[in-house]
Design an enzyme around this catalytic site. Sequence first.
Site, PDB file in Angstrom:
ATOM      1  N   ARG A 258     -26.872  15.438  19.643  1.00 15.29           N
ATOM      2  CA  ARG A 258     -25.709  14.814  18.892  1.00 15.29           C
ATOM      3  C   ARG A 258     -24.813  15.635  18.112  1.00 15.29           C
ATOM      4  O   ARG A 258     -23.598  15.529  18.190  1.00 15.29           O
ATOM      5  CB  ARG A 258     -26.687  13.587  17.930  1.00 15.29           C
ATOM      6  N   ASP A 259     -25.365  16.196  16.801  1.00 14.64           N
ATOM      7  CA  ASP A 259     -24.738  17.014  16.001  1.00 14.64           C
ATOM      8  C   ASP A 259     -24.052  18.173  16.838  1.00 14.64           C
ATOM      9  O   ASP A 259     -23.157  18.465  16.329  1.00 14.64           O
ATOM     10  CB  ASP A 259     -25.482  17.473  14.939  1.00 14.64           C
TER      11      ASP A 259
ATOM     12  N   HIS B 167     -31.220  19.449   6.085  1.00 10.89           N
ATOM     13  CA  HIS B 167     -30.215  19.503   7.295  1.00 10.89           C
ATOM     14  C   HIS B 167     -29.249  20.525   7.043  1.00 10.89           C
ATOM     15  O   HIS B 167     -28.465  20.325   6.308  1.00 10.89           O
ATOM     16  CB  HIS B 167     -29.674  17.952   7.569  1.00 10.89           C
TER      17      HIS B 167
ATOM     18  N   CYS C  81     -19.385  19.356  12.370  1.00 11.01           N
ATOM     19  CA  CYS C  81     -18.962  18.020  12.186  1.00 11.01           C
ATOM     20  C   CYS C  81     -17.275  18.084  12.425  1.00 11.01           C
ATOM     21  O   CYS C  81     -16.616  18.820  11.802  1.00 11.01           O
ATOM     22  CB  CYS C  81     -19.230  17.593  10.852  1.00 11.01           C
TER      23      CYS C  81
END
Length: 299
Positions: free
Chosen positions: A13-14, A205, A238
């Site tokens: 995902r990230d 995180h 991101c």
Amino acid sequence: MTDHVRIVEVAARDGLQNEPGFVATADKAELIRRLADCGLRTIEATSFVSPKWVPQLADAEQLFALLPKDDGCRYPVLVPNLKGYERALACGVREVAVFAAASEAFSMRNINASIDESIARFEPVIERAMADGIAVRGYISTVLGCPYQGAVDTADVVRLARTLKDMGCYEISLGDTIGVGTAHAARALVRAVAGEIPMEAIAVHFHDTYGQALANVTACLEAGVRTVDASVSGTGGCPYAKGASGNLATEDLVYALHGMGFATGVDLARLVDTGAWLSRLLGRPSASNVNRAMHHEKP
Ligand code: HMG
Ligand code: MG
């Protein structure tokens, strides 16, 4: 405090949300299968977000259909709103994550909503999830700095953590989205949040922009944290955080944890092979130091 550290693997995902190109659905499924074979038990699979915003993960439905069922692994996904929740539920997802930010400017850039608007959006999602027996994790981004606002007030992070926990999130992941935090600040933040919610409900995180992620994790372990997010091969970033580089590499985390005497359940040699496989797939060297040191296969 136990000597077991739970790793939440976020590469699929990230990591992949930040790739310039679209990784084929079959390759994403293969990555997740390999990660499960390494002994990882929580593998964030994808996001049910707007495909216009994150085209890299536009295949969430198709990917989820390829994942094993009832294999003992948890495959949480990100959902930004009810629409994402409903898409996820229709695929048989059992765990979702909502994501807020501690900084207003980042919240607007990332999900086109103020912090308050985002909380209001999550309310019906979490209510539905509770009724459906779906576990909900809460992320807080920009906890140690924001690319637009700069410094972030600890009190803002603490308040948001309390709110998300009260709303029903079983765990709050504190995200240093742009990787600007350092060890003492990270530990102080964890201690402040632990004044409001149980330490067992806190995850960390870190992104490794300045090479501080592992030092930060170590400081947070000393404070009592036992859940850490990481991304194999150090992939990640991101799309809405200017300057955010890769996540802490899972290989580096596992090597450090085993060296410190923590159990993870992860087979490091297999993980290194998986990281090398992913780096080949993405066409660039691994960002993991441990991977470079341990992987003996010629490029
Ligand atoms: P918006 O444009 O304000 O929303 O986006 P909207 O409601 O006006 O919808 C726009 C279009 O998207 C509409 O389609 C909707 O139907 C559709 P149109 O009518 O134009 O054809 N849409 C959706 N489609 C599929 N699934 C959905 C969905 N929702 C709306 N769930 C929105 C608001 C929240 C949707 C958007 O901003 C978004 O999807 N953002 C996602 C951003 C993201 O994924 N960022 C990365 C994850 S966060 C992160 O990486 C940090 C973290 O790792 C922790 C850390 O490092 O700190 C977690
Ligand atoms: Mg992240």
